[in-house]
Scaffold this active site. Structure first.
Site, PDB file in Angstrom:
ATOM      1  N   SER A  18       5.017  26.784  86.198  1.00  0.00           N
ATOM      2  CA  SER A  18       3.799  26.788  85.384  1.00  0.00           C
ATOM      3  C   SER A  18       2.603  26.619  86.302  1.00  0.00           C
ATOM      4  O   SER A  18       2.446  25.595  86.973  1.00  0.00           O
ATOM      5  CB  SER A  18       3.835  25.649  84.365  1.00  0.00           C
ATOM      6  OG  SER A  18       2.531  25.473  83.851  1.00  0.00           O
ATOM      7  N   HIS A  43       4.593  31.168  84.620  1.00  0.00           N
ATOM      8  CA  HIS A  43       4.259  30.693  83.277  1.00  0.00           C
ATOM      9  C   HIS A  43       2.781  30.295  83.263  1.00  0.00           C
ATOM     10  O   HIS A  43       2.320  29.524  84.109  1.00  0.00           O
ATOM     11  CB  HIS A  43       5.150  29.498  82.941  1.00  0.00           C
ATOM     12  CG  HIS A  43       4.986  28.971  81.557  1.00  0.00           C
ATOM     13  ND1 HIS A  43       5.606  29.544  80.459  1.00  0.00           N
ATOM     14  CD2 HIS A  43       4.265  27.921  81.080  1.00  0.00           C
ATOM     15  CE1 HIS A  43       5.288  28.858  79.372  1.00  0.00           C
ATOM     16  NE2 HIS A  43       4.469  27.875  79.715  1.00  0.00           N
ATOM     17  N   ASP A  45      -0.231  28.712  81.028  1.00  0.00           N
ATOM     18  CA  ASP A  45      -0.501  27.896  79.840  1.00  0.00           C
ATOM     19  C   ASP A  45      -1.937  28.051  79.389  1.00  0.00           C
ATOM     20  O   ASP A  45      -2.869  27.625  80.076  1.00  0.00           O
ATOM     21  CB  ASP A  45      -0.222  26.420  80.158  1.00  0.00           C
ATOM     22  CG  ASP A  45       1.263  26.140  80.225  1.00  0.00           C
ATOM     23  OD1 ASP A  45       1.971  26.505  79.266  1.00  0.00           O
ATOM     24  OD2 ASP A  45       1.720  25.573  81.234  1.00  0.00           O
ATOM     25  N   MET A  47      -4.689  27.000  76.677  1.00  0.00           N
ATOM     26  CA  MET A  47      -4.975  25.954  75.677  1.00  0.00           C
ATOM     27  C   MET A  47      -6.407  26.118  75.184  1.00  0.00           C
ATOM     28  O   MET A  47      -7.320  26.364  75.985  1.00  0.00           O
ATOM     29  CB  MET A  47      -4.787  24.578  76.306  1.00  0.00           C
ATOM     30  CG  MET A  47      -3.404  24.391  76.927  1.00  0.00           C
ATOM     31  SD  MET A  47      -3.139  22.718  77.481  1.00  0.00           S
ATOM     32  CE  MET A  47      -1.564  22.904  78.372  1.00  0.00           C
ATOM     33  N   HIS A  76       1.670  31.668  77.607  1.00  0.00           N
ATOM     34  CA  HIS A  76       2.008  30.742  76.519  1.00  0.00           C
ATOM     35  C   HIS A  76       0.718  30.324  75.827  1.00  0.00           C
ATOM     36  O   HIS A  76      -0.062  29.546  76.364  1.00  0.00           O
ATOM     37  CB  HIS A  76       2.742  29.539  77.155  1.00  0.00           C
ATOM     38  CG  HIS A  76       3.088  28.453  76.202  1.00  0.00           C
ATOM     39  ND1 HIS A  76       3.514  27.204  76.631  1.00  0.00           N
ATOM     40  CD2 HIS A  76       3.109  28.405  74.843  1.00  0.00           C
ATOM     41  CE1 HIS A  76       3.766  26.451  75.585  1.00  0.00           C
ATOM     42  NE2 HIS A  76       3.516  27.142  74.490  1.00  0.00           N
ATOM     43  N   MET A  78      -1.210  28.306  73.473  1.00  0.00           N
ATOM     44  CA  MET A  78      -1.308  27.121  72.612  1.00  0.00           C
ATOM     45  C   MET A  78      -2.671  27.190  71.939  1.00  0.00           C
ATOM     46  O   MET A  78      -3.638  26.540  72.325  1.00  0.00           O
ATOM     47  CB  MET A  78      -1.136  25.857  73.478  1.00  0.00           C
ATOM     48  CG  MET A  78       0.312  25.662  73.911  1.00  0.00           C
ATOM     49  SD  MET A  78       0.518  24.602  75.344  1.00  0.00           S
ATOM     50  CE  MET A  78       0.329  25.821  76.649  1.00  0.00           C
ATOM     51  N   MET A 147       9.693  23.789  73.160  1.00  0.00           N
ATOM     52  CA  MET A 147       8.922  22.770  73.875  1.00  0.00           C
ATOM     53  C   MET A 147       9.730  21.480  73.966  1.00  0.00           C
ATOM     54  O   MET A 147      10.242  20.987  72.950  1.00  0.00           O
ATOM     55  CB  MET A 147       7.607  22.463  73.135  1.00  0.00           C
ATOM     56  CG  MET A 147       6.569  23.551  73.117  1.00  0.00           C
ATOM     57  SD  MET A 147       5.909  24.041  74.724  1.00  0.00           S
ATOM     58  CE  MET A 147       5.344  22.496  75.419  1.00  0.00           C
ATOM     59  N   ASP A 185      10.444  24.547  77.986  1.00  0.00           N
ATOM     60  CA  ASP A 185       9.163  24.238  78.619  1.00  0.00           C
ATOM     61  C   ASP A 185       8.761  22.791  78.382  1.00  0.00           C
ATOM     62  O   ASP A 185       8.575  22.377  77.241  1.00  0.00           O
ATOM     63  CB  ASP A 185       8.103  25.186  78.026  1.00  0.00           C
ATOM     64  CG  ASP A 185       6.732  25.009  78.645  1.00  0.00           C
ATOM     65  OD1 ASP A 185       6.615  24.366  79.705  1.00  0.00           O
ATOM     66  OD2 ASP A 185       5.763  25.538  78.054  1.00  0.00           O
TER      67      ASP A 185
END
Ligand code: DX5
Ligand code: ZN
Length: 233
Positions: A18, A43, A45, A47, A76, A78, A147, A185
């Site tokens: 990540s 990966h 992330d 957010m 990913h 979120m 998760m 993850d």
């Protein structure tokens, strides 16, 4: 499915560092280091400050990273409202785009749109969300992301309470002969990689353990992979 990965054909566990735990002042070097170190995916992330309290990476940053890596970009999201952002992330270079089951009614539309954009579509479940919440979505998905921490921050402790969901997902996907791969993850280390792999994970995401672990990036990736492979059957 759009990528050559299939749980029935390969008993290998892929490692997806990540990038959230990397040093962003030298992101190109960090991407090259994980690729040289044997990483399989990157990966990423994302957010939004709403679905989770933190704010991180947007399409501009993904576009900036793309020339520095040939690896699969696993984005990913979120986000509470991911639908309008799918195309910007696809255009920026994402290969897989995952949305959260908890973001509500838009999941089916998101999966359809991600595939229409020619990308691999993923759905994720938080700790506290039962596997049943995504069972039917998996018929239209290329990956399931389970998760094992509460989303929002890197460096949290792996929640063993979620391992049963990995096993449930493995059983469902195998018995229904679905193509989705299982990504796990949150809080993955060389110590617990075997638990996740043994329960049925195909891909392990690791941020802190790769970028802030005891060894070099490549040693840290190798340690996670070795422990994971010892538990694959
Ligand atoms: C958490 C993120 C994870 C996290 C992984 O919200 O989705 O991908 O950054 O980092 P570690 O491996 O440190 O838990
Ligand atoms: Zn993540």
């Amino acid at each position: 499915m759009h990528f050559a990965l299939h749980p029935f054909m390969q008993r290998k566990v892929l490692i997806a560092p990540s990038i959230l735990s990397a040093d962003f002042s030298k992101i190109g070097d960090e991407l090259r280091a994980i690729e040289a170190g044997g990483a399989d995916w990157v990966h990423i992330d994302v957010m939004d400050g709403h679905f989770v309290p933190n704010v991180t990476i947007g399409p501009v940053a993904v576009k900036g990273m793309r020339p520095h890596s040939k690896l699969v970009f696993d984005v990913h999201l979120m986000m509470s409202n991911p639908l309008p952002y799918l195309k910007p992330f696809a255009d920026a270079g994402a290969d897989c785009i995952t949305v959260h089951a908890e973001c509500g009614d838009c999941v089916a539309d998101c999966l359809t749109e991600i595939r229409r954009l020619g990308k691999n579509a993923g759905v994720s479940i938080n700790p506290g969300t039962p596997f049943e919440a995504v069972g039917e979505s998996l018929r239209h998905a290329d990956l399931l992301l389970v998760m094992t921490v509460k989303p929002g921050f890197a460096g949290q402790k792996f929640m063993e309470s979620e391992v049963h969901k990995i096993a449930e997902a493995r059983k469902f996907i195998d018995s229904e002969m679905l193509p989705a791969v299982i990504v796990v993850d949150g809080g993955i280390t060389a110590e617990n990689a075997g638990i996740a792999a043994g329960a049925g994970a195909d891909v392990l995401v690791a941020g802190s353990a790769v970028f802030c672990g005891n060894g070099s990036v490549s040693e840290n990736i190798a340690a996670i992979r070795k422990e994971a492979m010892r538990h694959v059957h």
